[in-house]
Design an enzyme around this catalytic site. Structure first.
Site, PDB file in Angstrom:
ATOM      1  N   ASP A   1       0.867  -1.183   0.000  1.00 29.60           N
ATOM      2  CA  ASP A   1       0.000   0.000   0.000  1.00 29.60           C
ATOM      3  C   ASP A   1       0.907   1.238   0.000  1.00 29.60           C
ATOM      4  O   ASP A   1       2.130   1.128   0.174  1.00 29.60           O
ATOM      5  CB  ASP A   1      -0.848  -0.072   1.278  1.00 29.60           C
ATOM      6  CG  ASP A   1      -1.901   1.000   1.361  1.00 29.60           C
ATOM      7  OD1 ASP A   1      -2.257   1.596   0.328  1.00 29.60           O
ATOM      8  OD2 ASP A   1      -2.384   1.253   2.498  1.00 29.60           O
TER       9      ASP A   1
ATOM     10  N   GLU B   1       2.820   5.087  -3.855  1.00 30.71           N
ATOM     11  CA  GLU B   1       2.845   6.101  -4.939  1.00 30.71           C
ATOM     12  C   GLU B   1       4.176   6.823  -5.017  1.00 30.71           C
ATOM     13  O   GLU B   1       4.571   7.193  -6.138  1.00 30.71           O
ATOM     14  CB  GLU B   1       1.694   7.089  -4.736  1.00 30.71           C
ATOM     15  CG  GLU B   1       0.318   6.485  -4.816  1.00 30.71           C
ATOM     16  CD  GLU B   1      -0.065   5.625  -3.618  1.00 30.71           C
ATOM     17  OE1 GLU B   1       0.460   5.874  -2.520  1.00 30.71           O
ATOM     18  OE2 GLU B   1      -0.872   4.709  -3.797  1.00 30.71           O
TER      19      GLU B   1
ATOM     20  N   ASP C   1      -9.145   4.212  -1.789  1.00 28.93           N
ATOM     21  CA  ASP C   1     -10.074   4.591  -0.722  1.00 28.93           C
ATOM     22  C   ASP C   1     -11.362   5.190  -1.268  1.00 28.93           C
ATOM     23  O   ASP C   1     -11.555   6.406  -1.259  1.00 28.93           O
ATOM     24  CB  ASP C   1      -9.374   5.569   0.222  1.00 28.93           C
ATOM     25  CG  ASP C   1      -8.143   4.949   0.868  1.00 28.93           C
ATOM     26  OD1 ASP C   1      -7.993   3.711   0.761  1.00 28.93           O
ATOM     27  OD2 ASP C   1      -7.347   5.686   1.455  1.00 28.93           O
TER      28      ASP C   1
END
Ligand code: NOJ
Length: 950
Positions: free
Chosen positions: A533, A536, A611
């Site tokens: 997760d 980025e 999300d």
């Protein structure tokens, strides 16, 4: 800890705890993310487009191809383009022509010049345009079209190549390229004269009072949201307009929360005002119907017109913006044609590097794209079953309790997930000593029903001198460096002060891989898999919640050059770590879920859409997003079932499970503040509705796996939009709320509206369609109202298909391994049907050595045949032996004639033996099809056989 709004997350920890008392906002904070006009290079290139538009026919881009430099050798044309400004800038050009029809155009800036540039700061940034994106995105092995031939006449060089009369027509002044097949132009570069290579330059210090032009203001430094980008190399963007003449729909360029058919971006009714942005970012509470950037980027676009599909792949890892407009005219058409789509691609740095994929149909475009960037990995069987996640299961007892409750309520699931709270103080590869002190025994409990555990491992490493992972990483120099290039970069993420592993460094990758070994990741077992997760990367106090662009990676590339590949570099390393941890010869196919991705991520991972919110618009938004991902070569994709933020009503939760049963990656997940919502907590009738949806997924797993297998060797999307299935039916080109599951003939229209009791389905042809559950028939092409009460999933079987299923309810997919099959035949209007089934062990690489079953099923002239599709059956001998007792236990024939009413039995033939099997006929009433069920034909899944219905 609450998941913070970005502004709060960018604050130091003390401030965080105060703000955590506030409710999260319901919509994205636009002010935290740049618009095009707040991003210097985007603003400059859009302004150039405006000037070109205003100048009309008098506009000419200052780029000229130098004819005498042109050379074509073995399918590769080289030459020089001169940018005629600033005293002449030399730009090396390469046009490569591949055997499969793909053309690649690469424009660099001459090294001689870039080498001369004096960097503004004493920066370590590499003095070269970034040219390594291909190392990450492409799989190599491309063959050039060596017979390509070139001819130059009156300032135009034409290269003829390929079997399909392909041509690239290059106009020298100004430089532009038309791509043609059989005389028809399908893609044009620099049609509108917007090509722009911002050349490297030394900063000219201006005298006081001279002032900077508006453009120059962002050349050498750029500030946004309190963060200043030092831009040591100054302006260096590349841009190009790409026109698709006569193509009125374009798709792709994920990830955006937008429609599948991309809207225009230059204003006007129903259009966006901003370009689509690709700059991987942790966008808190992202909104639907928006061109804003999200967590991943695949700069691949597909254009569609009736009967033709083409694609372009813009290979840049830097921040990229794409404008889309449609025009009524098509100056390139031989005859009057319909609207064209004009696009404008703008990247901050690197090469100008574009691939043109000629199609001519969707299947060819996907194959071509897969040949460039690789096909999607064939996942393990468990990973396409149902996953249960939340932030967080609070202890090992909690995990065991959830595991038990699924069984108690007879709801199948395969994987339970642990989010960041399972660690010891957000130190990945550790376990919380109080709540997860017996991780191995917890995994043993799960393994009893062949269930798995996934734990989270993020790329930020807690800046703690006693944490071995951090210590080793810093000592070995494996962390990303700050802009000076010497010091490890420090920022904020879940653990507080953190460092980031630099997976662009091969030595760092090797080290990272070693962390997954069982003696290093203590408490992990072969049943544990990984979730990557925040890759980025998400940096709470960084510009736009990510890493400063002037940070330095391995090879002295700036972060700006590699940003969109960062996530992929990390999940690739994780994948490799998992693959090798059992040792040579014992490899199992890893499962890795990633939030951030790039072209090529499909080779190792699954993704999810981050999300989302527990509301109807986000439920609706998920399918267009998943469809876009699928056509951009990364189909193993899902969205958080139930919605991440907030608490779904029971109706919404039920509808979300019905939809999720058709996500290639099917996982329930929830925010730490959300109420518990494991399916069994919903109360009746919702528990039953959710159970039915999950069981539907499990019964169709054989079909799903077969579809995944096809994606893994030919790149066809798993969820197929209408335009892929019916490329001549323009009415379907913009449909993104219903789709087909591979080539199973299953058409699904999940309900995404509150209180629905009916929905409208579009049947794209006059073939018969059967309701999957009650066999109601629909015969006419067009829109139909169909029942859609809460317990109903609008799911249809197109006539002419054979769908393999396993109907015995089990607790997990592995327990279904040797279960018998049901074949469901949806008889076409013409009385025929076909389908296939792919089976392997679902976890190892043995299939690559031939250990698999692939059967074709065909119904023709009243006989159903099972025939072998394995090209080298001898290689499957041992596997077949293992599977020989697996049989077909039921054949459901939907849409049989009345003459079946008298039939009592059918004949089964397998090898030299024949025997009879019972048939039960049911007459369809009230518009329903007649059905016949063959009971236990005892036909083996490994052998050729036939069932004669005459
Ligand atoms: C952000 C992810 O998108 C979300 O799924 C996860 O629960 C949180 N990080 C906490 O790890």
């Amino acid at each position: 800890m609450r998941y913070q709004p970005v502004s709060a997350r960018s604050a130091p920890v003390l401030f965080l705890s105060f703000l955590s008392l506030l409710q999260p906002a319901q919509t994205v904070k636009h002010e935290n993310f740049k618009t095009c006009s707040q991003s210097g290079f985007c603003k400059r290139n859009r302004a150039l487009a405006d000037r070109a538009h205003a100048a009309g026919a008098s506009w000419a881009a200052p780029y000229e191809l130098d004819e005498k430099t042109l050379q074509l050798k073995d399918g590769v044309l080289t030459g020089k383009i001169w940018k005629t400004e600033a005293g002449g800038i030399e730009l090396p050009l390469q046009v490569s022509l591949f055997e499969n029809g793909i053309a690649r155009v690469t424009i660099d800036e001459a090294q001689r010049r870039t080498g001369e540039i004096i960097l503004r700061h004493d920066s370590k940034a590499r003095k070269e345009r970034y040219n390594e994106a291909e190392k990450w995105a492409l799989v190599g092995g491309h063959k050039f079209q060596k017979t390509a031939a070139m001819e130059t006449k009156e300032g135009v060089t034409t290269i003829a190549y390929g079997l399909d009369s392909y041509e690239a027509r290059i106009t020298h002044k100004p430089f532009s390229v038309q791509f043609l097949k059989r005389g028809e132009v399908y893609v044009v570069f620099n049609d509108r004269g917007l090509i722009n290579v911002e050349h490297w330059r030394s900063k000219v210090e201006k005298a006081e009072g001279e002032g900077l032009t508006e453009d120059e203001e962002t050349y050498w430094e750029e500030t946004f949201g309190g963060n200043t980008d030092s831009k040591p190399r100054g302006p260096e963007s590349v841009a190009l307009d790409i026109t698709f003449p006569g193509y009125d729909h374009v798709y792709g360029i994920p990830e955006h929360a937008t429609s599948l058919s991309l809207k225009e971006t230059r204003g006007g009714k129903g259009n966006y005002n901003e370009p689509y942005r690709l700059y991987n970012a942790d966008v808190f509470e992202y909104e639907t119907d928006s061109p804003m950037t999200l967590y991943g980027s695949i700069p691949f676009m597909q254009a569609q017109k009736k009967g033709s599909t083409v694609g372009v792949f813009w290979l840049s890892a830097a921040e990229t913006w794409i404008d889309v407009i449609k025009t009524k005219q098509n100056p390139h058409a031989l005859t009057t044609e319909k609207a064209s789509t004009q696009t404008h691609w703008i990247s901050e740095s690197g090469l100008l590097d574009v691939f043109v994929l000629p199609g001519p149909d969707a299947a060819s475009v996907y194959r071509q794209y897969g040949e460039l960037t690789g096909f999607t990995t064939l996942p393990t069987m468990f990973s396409i079953a149902y996953h249960q996640c939340r932030w967080n299961y609070v202890s090992q007892d909690d995990v065991k309790d959830v595991d038990r409750k699924f069984d108690k309520f007879d709801i199948p699931y395969d994987v339970i997930w642990l989010d960041i709270e399972h660690t010891d103080g957000k130190k990945y590869f550790t376990w919380d000593p109080l709540t997860f002190n017996k991780p191995e025994s917890m995994q043993k409990t799960l393994a009893k029903r062949d269930r798995k555990l996934v734990v989270i491992v993020d790329p930020h490493i807690k800046n703690d001198g006693n944490y071995a992972v951090n210590k080793e990483m810093v000592e070995k120099g494996f962390g990303v460096k700050d802009k000076g290039g010497d010091k490890v970069y420090e920022g904020w993420c879940w653990p507080g002060s953190s460092h980031w592993v630099d997976c662009f460094n091969p030595a760092a990758v090797n080290w990272w891989k070693s962390l997954f070994k069982f003696d290093k990741f203590v408490g992990s077992t072969p049943n544990l898999w990984i979730w990557n997760d925040m890759n980025e990367p998400s940096v709470f106090n960084g510009p736009e919640t990510t890493m400063p662009k002037d940070n330095i990676h391995h090879g002295n590339w700036e972060h700006r050059d590699v940003h969109n590949i960062n996530g992929m570099s990390f999940h690739n390393a994780t994948y490799e770590g998992l693959r090798i941890r059992l040792g040579n010869g014992k490899e199992r196919r890893p499962f890795v879920l990633t939030r951030s991705f790039f072209a090529g991520s499909q080779r190792s991972s699954a993704m999810w859409t981050g999300d989302n919110q527990a509301d109807w618009p986000h439920l609706q938004q998920a399918f267009p997003m998943l469809l876009a991902n699928g056509i951009a070569g990364f189909p193993f994709a899902g969205a958080d079932v139930g919605g991440f933020f907030g608490n779904p009503s029971k109706e919404l939760l039920s509808r979300w499970y019905q939809a999720g049963a058709f996500y290639p990656f099917f996982r329930g997940h929830a925010h730490i503040d959300a109420k518990r919502r494991e399916p069994y907590l919903a109360g009746e009738p919702y528990v039953s509705i959710i159970r039915d949806a999950i069981r539907l997924r499990y019964s169709l797993l054989p079909a799903w796996y077969t579809v995944f297998h096809r994606a893994s060797w030919e790149g066809m999307p798993i969820l197929r939009p209408h335009f892929v299935m019916f490329p001549d039916d323009e009415a379907g080109f913009a449909i993104d709320d219903q789709f087909f599951l591979g080539d199973t003939g299953l058409l699904v229209k999940p309900v995404v509206k509150e209180s629905a009791t009916e929905t409208t389905v579009y049947f794209p042809d006059d073939q018969v369609y059967y309701d999957y559950f009650d066999f109601t028939t629909y015969h006419r092409k067009g829109h139909h109202e169909v029942p859609a009460a809460l317990e109903k999933i609008p799911l249809f079987m197109r006539g002419g298909h054979i769908i393999p299923r396993k109907d015995r309810p089990r607790r997990s997919s592995s327990l279904m391994k040797y279960d018998p099959y049901t074949l469901v035949i949806s008889v076409s209007s013409e009385g025929a049907a076909a389908g296939d089934l792919y089976v392997d062990d679902g976890e190892t690489y043995a299939h690559q050595s031939g250990a698999y079953i692939h059967r074709a099923f065909t119904l023709k002239d009243n006989t159903l045949h099972s025939t072998n599709l394995h090209p080298e059956p001898a290689k499957a001998a041992a596997y077949n032996k293992n599977m020989r007792s697996v049989r077909v236990e039921r054949i459901v024939v939907v849409g049989v004639g009345k003459e079946w009413a008298t039939k009592k039995e059918v004949e089964v033939k397998q090898g030299s033996k024949t025997w009879k099997a019972k048939v039960i006929y049911t007459e369809g009433k009230d518009g329903k099809a007649n059905t016949a069920v063959v009971r236990d034909p005892k036909a083996s899944i490994t052998k050729d056989w036939s069932v004669s219905f005459t």
